[in-house]
Design an enzyme around this catalytic site. Structure first.
Site, PDB file in Angstrom:
ATOM      1  N   GLU A  91       0.809  -1.201   0.000  1.00 18.43           N
ATOM      2  CA  GLU A  91       0.000   0.000   0.000  1.00 18.43           C
ATOM      3  C   GLU A  91       0.854   1.269   0.000  1.00 18.43           C
ATOM      4  O   GLU A  91       1.938   1.304   0.554  1.00 18.43           O
ATOM      5  CB  GLU A  91      -0.918  -0.015   1.226  1.00 18.43           C
ATOM      6  CG  GLU A  91      -1.970  -1.087   1.069  1.00 18.43           C
ATOM      7  CD  GLU A  91      -2.755  -1.363   2.336  1.00 18.43           C
ATOM      8  OE1 GLU A  91      -3.886  -1.835   2.200  1.00 18.43           O
ATOM      9  OE2 GLU A  91      -2.259  -1.114   3.426  1.00 18.43           O
ATOM     10  N   CYS A 104       3.378   8.325   1.646  1.00 16.86           N
ATOM     11  CA  CYS A 104       3.950   7.304   2.529  1.00 16.86           C
ATOM     12  C   CYS A 104       4.157   6.039   1.690  1.00 16.86           C
ATOM     13  O   CYS A 104       3.204   5.461   1.179  1.00 16.86           O
ATOM     14  CB  CYS A 104       2.980   7.067   3.684  1.00 16.86           C
ATOM     15  SG  CYS A 104       3.549   5.815   4.822  1.00 16.86           S
ATOM     16  N   CYS A 111       7.036  -7.792   6.504  1.00 17.86           N
ATOM     17  CA  CYS A 111       8.237  -7.362   7.222  1.00 17.86           C
ATOM     18  C   CYS A 111       8.649  -8.488   8.162  1.00 17.86           C
ATOM     19  O   CYS A 111       7.795  -9.116   8.791  1.00 17.86           O
ATOM     20  CB  CYS A 111       7.956  -6.092   8.024  1.00 17.86           C
ATOM     21  SG  CYS A 111       9.414  -5.483   8.911  1.00 17.86           S
ATOM     22  N   CYS A 115       7.380  -6.504  14.930  1.00 22.88           N
ATOM     23  CA  CYS A 115       7.103  -5.641  16.080  1.00 22.88           C
ATOM     24  C   CYS A 115       5.705  -5.988  16.608  1.00 22.88           C
ATOM     25  O   CYS A 115       4.780  -6.240  15.833  1.00 22.88           O
ATOM     26  CB  CYS A 115       7.181  -4.172  15.704  1.00 22.88           C
ATOM     27  SG  CYS A 115       8.840  -3.707  15.155  1.00 22.88           S
ATOM     28  N   CYS A 118       2.415  -4.098  15.243  1.00 22.78           N
ATOM     29  CA  CYS A 118       2.372  -3.692  13.830  1.00 22.78           C
ATOM     30  C   CYS A 118       1.679  -4.730  12.956  1.00 22.78           C
ATOM     31  O   CYS A 118       2.042  -5.908  12.967  1.00 22.78           O
ATOM     32  CB  CYS A 118       3.792  -3.432  13.328  1.00 22.78           C
ATOM     33  SG  CYS A 118       3.859  -3.085  11.563  1.00 22.78           S
ATOM     34  N   GLU A 173      10.728  -2.714   6.326  1.00 23.22           N
ATOM     35  CA  GLU A 173      11.861  -2.026   6.929  1.00 23.22           C
ATOM     36  C   GLU A 173      12.802  -1.583   5.794  1.00 23.22           C
ATOM     37  O   GLU A 173      13.513  -2.404   5.200  1.00 23.22           O
ATOM     38  CB  GLU A 173      12.575  -2.983   7.901  1.00 23.22           C
ATOM     39  CG  GLU A 173      13.918  -2.521   8.414  1.00 23.22           C
ATOM     40  CD  GLU A 173      13.933  -1.091   8.964  1.00 23.22           C
ATOM     41  OE1 GLU A 173      13.132  -0.776   9.851  1.00 23.22           O
ATOM     42  OE2 GLU A 173      14.755  -0.279   8.476  1.00 23.22           O
ATOM     43  N   ASN A 303      -2.733   2.589  16.436  1.00 22.66           N
ATOM     44  CA  ASN A 303      -3.860   2.331  15.536  1.00 22.66           C
ATOM     45  C   ASN A 303      -4.193   0.849  15.554  1.00 22.66           C
ATOM     46  O   ASN A 303      -3.369   0.030  15.183  1.00 22.66           O
ATOM     47  CB  ASN A 303      -3.503   2.761  14.104  1.00 22.66           C
ATOM     48  CG  ASN A 303      -3.345   4.259  14.011  1.00 22.66           C
ATOM     49  OD1 ASN A 303      -4.201   5.015  14.462  1.00 22.66           O
ATOM     50  ND2 ASN A 303      -2.227   4.707  13.468  1.00 22.66           N
ATOM     51  N   CYS A 346      -0.914   4.807  10.236  1.00 25.77           N
ATOM     52  CA  CYS A 346       0.339   4.133  10.584  1.00 25.77           C
ATOM     53  C   CYS A 346       0.099   2.748  11.147  1.00 25.77           C
ATOM     54  O   CYS A 346      -0.672   2.596  12.088  1.00 25.77           O
ATOM     55  CB  CYS A 346       0.996   4.859  11.751  1.00 25.77           C
ATOM     56  SG  CYS A 346       1.993   6.171  11.302  1.00 25.77           S
TER      57      CYS A 346
HETATM   58  N1  SAH Z   1       9.823  -0.398   9.440  1.00 27.15           N
HETATM   59  C1  SAH Z   1       9.973   0.980   9.652  1.00 27.15           C
HETATM   60  C2  SAH Z   1       9.050   1.830   8.808  1.00 27.15           C
HETATM   61  C3  SAH Z   1       7.626   1.356   8.652  1.00 27.15           C
HETATM   62  S1  SAH Z   1       6.625   1.416  10.081  1.00 27.15           S
HETATM   63  C4  SAH Z   1       9.846   1.325  11.124  1.00 27.15           C
HETATM   64  O1  SAH Z   1       9.458   0.479  11.890  1.00 27.15           O
HETATM   65  O2  SAH Z   1      10.197   2.446  11.474  1.00 27.15           O
HETATM   66  C5  SAH Z   1       6.280   3.158  10.225  1.00 27.15           C
HETATM   67  C6  SAH Z   1       5.890   3.606  11.643  1.00 27.15           C
HETATM   68  O3  SAH Z   1       4.594   3.118  11.992  1.00 27.15           O
HETATM   69  C7  SAH Z   1       6.845   3.079  12.719  1.00 27.15           C
HETATM   70  O4  SAH Z   1       7.222   4.068  13.638  1.00 27.15           O
HETATM   71  C8  SAH Z   1       6.006   2.038  13.368  1.00 27.15           C
HETATM   72  O5  SAH Z   1       6.454   1.749  14.643  1.00 27.15           O
HETATM   73  C9  SAH Z   1       4.626   2.641  13.330  1.00 27.15           C
HETATM   74  N2  SAH Z   1       3.556   1.685  13.595  1.00 27.15           N
HETATM   75  C10 SAH Z   1       3.559   0.374  13.333  1.00 27.15           C
HETATM   76  N3  SAH Z   1       2.397  -0.184  13.737  1.00 27.15           N
HETATM   77  C11 SAH Z   1       1.651   0.809  14.265  1.00 27.15           C
HETATM   78  C12 SAH Z   1       0.334   0.876  14.820  1.00 27.15           C
HETATM   79  N4  SAH Z   1      -0.435  -0.207  14.888  1.00 27.15           N
HETATM   80  N5  SAH Z   1      -0.117   2.062  15.254  1.00 27.15           N
HETATM   81  C13 SAH Z   1       0.639   3.177  15.140  1.00 27.15           C
HETATM   82  N6  SAH Z   1       1.877   3.175  14.600  1.00 27.15           N
HETATM   83  C14 SAH Z   1       2.383   2.006  14.172  1.00 27.15           C
HETATM   84 FE1  SF4 Z   2       8.476  -3.951  10.364  1.00 24.47          FE
HETATM   85 FE2  SF4 Z   2       8.350  -1.338  11.009  1.00 24.47          FE
HETATM   86 FE3  SF4 Z   2       6.210  -2.964  11.347  1.00 24.47          FE
HETATM   87 FE4  SF4 Z   2       8.353  -3.235  12.927  1.00 24.47          FE
HETATM   88  S1  SF4 Z   2       6.992  -1.454  12.784  1.00 24.47           S
HETATM   89  S2  SF4 Z   2       7.203  -4.919  11.942  1.00 24.47           S
HETATM   90  S3  SF4 Z   2      10.003  -2.804  11.509  1.00 24.47           S
HETATM   91  S4  SF4 Z   2       7.159  -2.420   9.392  1.00 24.47           S
END
Ligand code: SAH
Ligand code: SF4
Length: 369
Positions: A91, A104, A111, A115, A118, A173, A303, A346
């Site tokens: 996306e 974005c 990934c 995390c 996420c 990432e 989120n 996000c």
């Molecule tokens: N992998 C990279 C970039 C993509 S994620 C990273 O982790 O930085 C982009 C941002 O969205 C990151 O700061 C991530 O922690 C945040 N993010 C991931 N899941 C989220 C969620 N459920 N709610 C809010 N932010 C989230």
């Molecule tokens: Fe990957 Fe970024 Fe999501 Fe972590 S927050 S799982 S590094 S996309």
């Protein structure tokens, strides 16, 4: 197979033209057609010799990813679901704001870093995107925004239909897909292509320390680092890659990055999870942790997505957390949640990635029908 020219940065395109007996300035002309004019048809590139156009038609193409679906949020945010073949989709999200438009961009299908909070991470890793698939997201969005922009004097709200900023904060990432990401960054920055300022292009990373050093040396742009916890114990849990690159190493890498960065601060992203990382005590711990790194904070209310085990912090907790940072003279923004009615906020980006983990039973997650 025809060579997709979106796969080349400027240097690579020039080398490819040389291999085919063409002068370097031809590569620049073609770049301008592709990126400035948004042209994919060689026949329309009117200042190229007919013989060159014919040759390019035989051996090359300009191919952005195919769009499977477009969604428009009530707040003007747009989300495109792009087909990456073999059951994968990623996306791209456009966020119009007063005076700027931010795209974005995704860098991987899925990934590997998993995390805890996420949605992309919950799907596991499918594959790296190619340079064409990364820069193609800009190409497509530009094309579409240009087509849909209300004409001047039409009486319709003009809104913001231009991409002035790019953030690599979509799926994946970026620093684990280093070469393709850097080629795409170079196209964003090059004057013959998009010509964006380094300060308006941001890579977001969960903290891949050696790759942060490489990025600093090879293509320094603005850097956002996903912190999410004030100590290793909690960060190990929320951002498992912390077990490999713990906070001390990560913060040292941030300082090294600043030696060459186009901005004089690092943006720390911090997702606020109710009762997990949002206490006043943790805010104080965080202030101590980053005390010698010039930084700003971006607080992101969590989120939710279907398989999430967390809750968004209460507004009162977000305010208290923010106040502790601000009292320590740290600049803090609390991110407005944009586009969450179309799961474009996000961490809600999920695409349609073939699930490598079986955790989500092969079904597309977080897509609204
Ligand atoms: N992998 C990279 C970039 C993509 S994620 C990273 O982790 O930085 C982009 C941002 O969205 C990151 O700061 C991530 O922690 C945040 N993010 C991931 N899941 C989220 C969620 N459920 N709610 C809010 N932010 C989230
Ligand atoms: Fe990957 Fe970024 Fe999501 Fe972590 S927050 S799982 S590094 S996309």
């Amino acid at each position: 197979m025809k060579q997709n020219l979106l796969d080349f940065d400027v240097q690579q395109l020039t080398a490819w033209f040389a291999e085919h007996g063409e002068k370097p300035f031809r590569a620049k002309q073609v770049l301008r057609w592709i990126y400035k004019a948004g042209e994919s048809d060689f026949d329309a590139m009117s200042d190229l010799a007919v013989s060159l156009r014919e040759k390019l038609k035989q051996i090359a193409c300009v191919q952005a990813p195919k769009v499977m679906r477009e969604e428009l949020s009530d707040d003007g945010t747009r989300k495109w679901l792009l087909d990456m073949g073999t059951g994968n989709a990623v996306e791209t999200v456009f966020i119009p704001e007063e005076g700027r438009g931010t795209l974005c961009v995704s860098t991987q299908a899925g990934c590997a870093l998993d995390c805890a909070f996420c949605s992309t991470g919950k799907q596991g890793f499918s594959r790296n995107l190619s340079t064409a698939e990364i820069i193609g997201q800009l190409w497509w969005a530009n094309h579409q925004l240009g087509k849909d922009a209300p004409s001047a004097g039409s009486g319709q709200a003009q809104g913001n239909w231009q991409i002035s900023n790019v953030v690599l904060m979509g799926m994946g990432e970026p620093l684990l897909n280093f070469d393709h990401t850097v080629s795409a960054l170079r196209l964003m920055l090059d004057d013959h292509a998009y010509g964006l300022s380094r300060r308006r292009v941001t890579v977001s990373t969960s903290g891949i320390v050696p790759a942060m050093d490489r990025l600093r040396d090879e293509c320094p742009v603005a850097l956002a680092v996903s912190l999410h916890a004030p100590n290793d114990k909690l960060r190990d849990e929320l951002v498992p890659v912390n077990q490999k690159y713990p906070l001390k190493e990560l913060l040292a890498a941030c300082k090294r990055y600043l030696e060459k960065a186009p901005r004089d601060f690092i943006t720390f992203e911090y997702v606020l999870l109710d009762g997990v990382n949002d206490s006043v005590q943790q805010a104080h711990e965080l202030v101590r942790l980053v005390s010698d790194v010039p930084c700003k904070f971006n607080l992101i209310p969590f989120n939710p997505f279907p398989q999430a085990h967390y809750r968004r912090s209460k507004p009162e907790a977000i305010r208290r957390f923010r106040d502790v940072l601000m009292e320590a003279d740290i600049v803090v923004t609390t991110r407005k949640t944009r586009g969450d009615d179309i799961a474009a906020a996000c961490g809600q980006l999920a695409g349609l990635v073939q699930d490598k983990t079986k955790r989500t039973m092969q079904r597309p997650v977080a897509l609204h029908d």
